[in-house]
Design a protein around this motif. Structure first.
Motif, PDB file in Angstrom:
ATOM      1  N   LEU B  70      38.174  43.271  58.679  1.00  0.00           N
ATOM      2  CA  LEU B  70      37.298  42.298  58.028  1.00  0.00           C
ATOM      3  C   LEU B  70      35.935  42.914  57.681  1.00  0.00           C
ATOM      4  CD1 LEU B  70      38.033  38.980  59.952  1.00  0.00           C
ATOM      5  CD2 LEU B  70      38.587  39.557  57.595  1.00  0.00           C
ATOM      6  N   ASP B  71      35.460  43.765  58.572  1.00  0.00           N
ATOM      7  CA  ASP B  71      34.207  44.453  58.282  1.00  0.00           C
ATOM      8  C   ASP B  71      34.318  45.249  56.988  1.00  0.00           C
ATOM      9  OD1 ASP B  71      33.259  45.219  61.738  1.00  0.00           O
ATOM     10  OD2 ASP B  71      33.137  43.400  60.541  1.00  0.00           O
ATOM     11  N   ASN B  72      35.416  45.939  56.850  1.00  0.00           N
ATOM     12  CA  ASN B  72      35.659  46.683  55.622  1.00  0.00           C
ATOM     13  C   ASN B  72      35.588  45.787  54.400  1.00  0.00           C
ATOM     14  OD1 ASN B  72      35.938  49.363  56.203  1.00  0.00           O
ATOM     15  ND2 ASN B  72      38.114  49.228  56.651  1.00  0.00           N
ATOM     16  N   LEU B  73      36.246  44.665  54.503  1.00  0.00           N
ATOM     17  CA  LEU B  73      36.281  43.719  53.395  1.00  0.00           C
ATOM     18  C   LEU B  73      34.876  43.264  53.026  1.00  0.00           C
ATOM     19  CD1 LEU B  73      38.541  42.505  51.723  1.00  0.00           C
ATOM     20  CD2 LEU B  73      38.836  40.787  53.479  1.00  0.00           C
ATOM     21  N   LYS B  74      34.096  42.944  54.028  1.00  0.00           N
ATOM     22  CA  LYS B  74      32.725  42.483  53.773  1.00  0.00           C
ATOM     23  C   LYS B  74      31.897  43.551  53.118  1.00  0.00           C
ATOM     24  CE  LYS B  74      32.294  39.205  57.567  1.00  0.00           C
ATOM     25  NZ  LYS B  74      32.065  39.344  58.997  1.00  0.00           N
ATOM     26  N   GLU B  75      31.954  44.735  53.661  1.00  0.00           N
ATOM     27  CA  GLU B  75      31.142  45.827  53.128  1.00  0.00           C
ATOM     28  C   GLU B  75      31.496  46.128  51.681  1.00  0.00           C
ATOM     29  OE1 GLU B  75      30.923  47.930  57.479  1.00  0.00           O
ATOM     30  OE2 GLU B  75      31.426  49.179  55.744  1.00  0.00           O
ATOM     31  N   VAL B  76      32.765  46.099  51.411  1.00  0.00           N
ATOM     32  CA  VAL B  76      33.234  46.391  50.066  1.00  0.00           C
ATOM     33  C   VAL B  76      32.722  45.359  49.073  1.00  0.00           C
ATOM     34  CG1 VAL B  76      35.313  46.198  48.679  1.00  0.00           C
ATOM     35  CG2 VAL B  76      35.252  47.812  50.574  1.00  0.00           C
ATOM     36  N   CYS B  77      32.774  44.112  49.467  1.00  0.00           N
ATOM     37  CA  CYS B  77      32.325  43.052  48.563  1.00  0.00           C
ATOM     38  C   CYS B  77      30.818  43.066  48.370  1.00  0.00           C
ATOM     39  CB  CYS B  77      32.773  41.686  49.067  1.00  0.00           C
ATOM     40  SG  CYS B  77      34.532  41.457  48.898  1.00  0.00           S
ATOM     41  N   ALA B  78      30.133  43.581  49.365  1.00  0.00           N
ATOM     42  CA  ALA B  78      28.675  43.649  49.266  1.00  0.00           C
ATOM     43  C   ALA B  78      28.216  44.841  48.426  1.00  0.00           C
ATOM     44  CB  ALA B  78      28.056  43.735  50.655  1.00  0.00           C
ATOM     45  N   SER B  79      29.080  45.812  48.239  1.00  0.00           N
ATOM     46  CA  SER B  79      28.634  47.049  47.608  1.00  0.00           C
ATOM     47  C   SER B  79      28.723  47.062  46.089  1.00  0.00           C
ATOM     48  CB  SER B  79      29.424  48.236  48.178  1.00  0.00           C
ATOM     49  OG  SER B  79      30.760  48.135  47.770  1.00  0.00           O
ATOM     50  N   THR B  80      29.551  46.226  45.526  1.00  0.00           N
ATOM     51  CA  THR B  80      29.670  46.197  44.071  1.00  0.00           C
ATOM     52  C   THR B  80      30.243  44.863  43.623  1.00  0.00           C
ATOM     53  OG1 THR B  80      30.719  47.197  42.120  1.00  0.00           O
ATOM     54  CG2 THR B  80      31.946  47.295  44.191  1.00  0.00           C
ATOM     55  N   PRO B  81      29.796  44.365  42.455  1.00  0.00           N
ATOM     56  CA  PRO B  81      30.347  43.115  41.974  1.00  0.00           C
ATOM     57  C   PRO B  81      31.647  43.316  41.190  1.00  0.00           C
ATOM     58  CG  PRO B  81      28.560  43.799  40.561  1.00  0.00           C
ATOM     59  CD  PRO B  81      28.674  44.848  41.625  1.00  0.00           C
ATOM     60  N   ASN B  82      31.916  44.523  40.787  1.00  0.00           N
ATOM     61  CA  ASN B  82      33.087  44.788  39.947  1.00  0.00           C
ATOM     62  C   ASN B  82      34.384  44.717  40.750  1.00  0.00           C
ATOM     63  OD1 ASN B  82      35.125  46.965  38.853  1.00  0.00           O
ATOM     64  ND2 ASN B  82      33.944  46.206  37.106  1.00  0.00           N
ATOM     65  N   ALA B  83      35.286  43.899  40.308  1.00  0.00           N
ATOM     66  CA  ALA B  83      36.521  43.649  41.053  1.00  0.00           C
ATOM     67  C   ALA B  83      37.348  44.908  41.263  1.00  0.00           C
ATOM     68  CB  ALA B  83      37.357  42.605  40.323  1.00  0.00           C
ATOM     69  N   LEU B  84      37.569  45.648  40.207  1.00  0.00           N
ATOM     70  CA  LEU B  84      38.403  46.844  40.341  1.00  0.00           C
ATOM     71  C   LEU B  84      37.745  47.886  41.240  1.00  0.00           C
ATOM     72  CD1 LEU B  84      39.936  47.218  36.753  1.00  0.00           C
ATOM     73  CD2 LEU B  84      40.989  46.336  38.835  1.00  0.00           C
ATOM     74  N   GLU B  85      36.436  47.957  41.148  1.00  0.00           N
ATOM     75  CA  GLU B  85      35.703  48.864  42.046  1.00  0.00           C
ATOM     76  C   GLU B  85      35.877  48.458  43.496  1.00  0.00           C
ATOM     77  OE1 GLU B  85      34.698  51.643  39.536  1.00  0.00           O
ATOM     78  OE2 GLU B  85      34.000  51.677  41.631  1.00  0.00           O
ATOM     79  N   ARG B  86      35.781  47.162  43.691  1.00  0.00           N
ATOM     80  CA  ARG B  86      35.939  46.648  45.052  1.00  0.00           C
ATOM     81  C   ARG B  86      37.308  46.985  45.622  1.00  0.00           C
ATOM     82  NH1 ARG B  86      33.533  40.449  44.785  1.00  0.00           N
ATOM     83  NH2 ARG B  86      31.330  41.021  45.019  1.00  0.00           N
ATOM     84  N   LEU B  87      38.294  46.738  44.799  1.00  0.00           N
ATOM     85  CA  LEU B  87      39.661  46.958  45.261  1.00  0.00           C
ATOM     86  C   LEU B  87      39.899  48.432  45.563  1.00  0.00           C
ATOM     87  CD1 LEU B  87      41.587  44.540  42.905  1.00  0.00           C
ATOM     88  CD2 LEU B  87      41.168  44.267  45.345  1.00  0.00           C
ATOM     89  N   LYS B  88      39.390  49.279  44.710  1.00  0.00           N
ATOM     90  CA  LYS B  88      39.579  50.712  44.944  1.00  0.00           C
ATOM     91  C   LYS B  88      38.884  51.140  46.230  1.00  0.00           C
ATOM     92  CE  LYS B  88      39.236  55.322  43.226  1.00  0.00           C
ATOM     93  NZ  LYS B  88      38.785  56.272  42.178  1.00  0.00           N
TER      94      LYS B  88
END
Lengths: 199, 199
Positions: B70-88
DNA sequence: ACCCTATGTGAATATCTATTCACATTTTGC
DNA sequence: GCAAAATGTGAATAGATATTCACATAGGGT
């Protein structure tokens, strides 16, 4: 007291089928010799007349599942020369198999069967890579026939094709069969096939 | 004789870390209270001062893994608004986590942890579907922002995204770390992202 | 019909594992 | 300093499991 004495061929089959049945219901971990014997209608020690050990029973169950998987592969390749058709057929076959032979996913994902013994683990790896090689072969043929994009690595595609299964399997199990595996598989296939189809 | 007595907070941490370490090496099935105690430097019965049962230790280990996810998920969403970037980013984060926290795949796939107990199984399902919902959310945002194709079902995409992981994990384990998870993940991502990117 | 082999039984055995329990010692709080 | 609580130990216990072993019986072959 067993109703009758049966030859070892018949008993072995019964025992292996009982194993698959119990694995489907309870998983590999909870499969005991006692439960198996009960299922077949014998006492536990009778099983040792037909198999040397519990592990031998498990091995036999794994082989049965494996054989059915290979049968699917053969039938699929015999039914059409088109790579994408083959792959779709195979996917649907495997999904069907998952639904009918419920022990299969548990066996495949269970560390009780293979992952904690070096030799068995290696064997399982050989089997799995063999399966992937076959898929890869289908991909390559597809590329040669102009059905599949040639700018993509066939090996990667084989792994991705395989990747359509585990999530489906896991969700299906966790939801006690409520998750619609067929629909998910179909949709996954649509996107995947569209992505790899030659243009 | 333990070198010193330690408070329960510290011991609990030690015990859970020991559990993760042993699970990574041997799997859940072969995790015993005796091995755990040895690992921590205590006798087996001492563990019951800190946890009520072996199952409680396992539950704590699962929760730890979950929290990191879950921490990973949060950090990823906080780091960029771009969906594909987030997923990668998320994909690469999870891959990294798999390599570093080797117990994770074993826990996730093990029936020893959850699948043979109805309540735990349900809980695991809730957790998994929660994770998938988050991915789905990212997909939807991507669709709204014009980054991801809108003609595709976000839920299906979430499951497929997830599907990039298990094959990689399994092959990695079966090959004793020889399979190149990062490369496979990158290639899978390239094909997947290309397929779902808005045109 | 008789004998041998194959199959089944029930009791025993060995092993392993998780856990409890009573005692010991250290740590903490007043 | 003292008492209570927390933590650790070692022995015992209970339960489960896989397997062996000696005896019994059915089935097949001569």
């Amino acid at each position: 007291m067993a109703l009758e004495k049966l030859g070892t061929e018949i008993r072995r089959e019964q025992i292996v089928e009982a194993a698959l049945s119990l694995i489907a219901a309870q998983g590999v971990r909870r499969l005991s010799v006692a439960a198996l014997a009960r299922r077949v209608g014998l006492v536990p020690s009778a099983l040792y007349r037909h198999f040397k050990s519990k592990q031998e029973i498990l091995d036999a169950a794994v082989q049965l599942v494996q054989r059915r998987g290979l049968d699917n592969l053969k039938e699929v390749c015999a039914s059409t020369p088109n790579a994408l058709e083959r792959l779709k057929l195979l996917l649907m076959r495997v999904i069907k198999m998952i639904r009918e032979l419920q022990a299969m996913p548990r066996i495949v994902f269970s560390e009780g069967v293979s992952a904690d013994h070096p030799e068995r683990k290696r064997q399982a790896y050989v089997i799995l890579t063999g399966f992937l090689s076959a898929i890869e072969g289908i991909m390559r043929e597809g590329q040669e026939r102009g059905e599949v994009r040639t700018d993509l690595d066939a090996k990667t595609l084989a792994v991705m094709f395989w990747g359509m299964l585990p999530p489906v399997v896991i969700l299906w199990h966790m939801s006690d069969g409520a998750f619609d595996v067929t629909r998910q598989a179909e949709r996954s296939w649509e996107l995947f096939s569209e992505a790899i189809r030659a243009r």
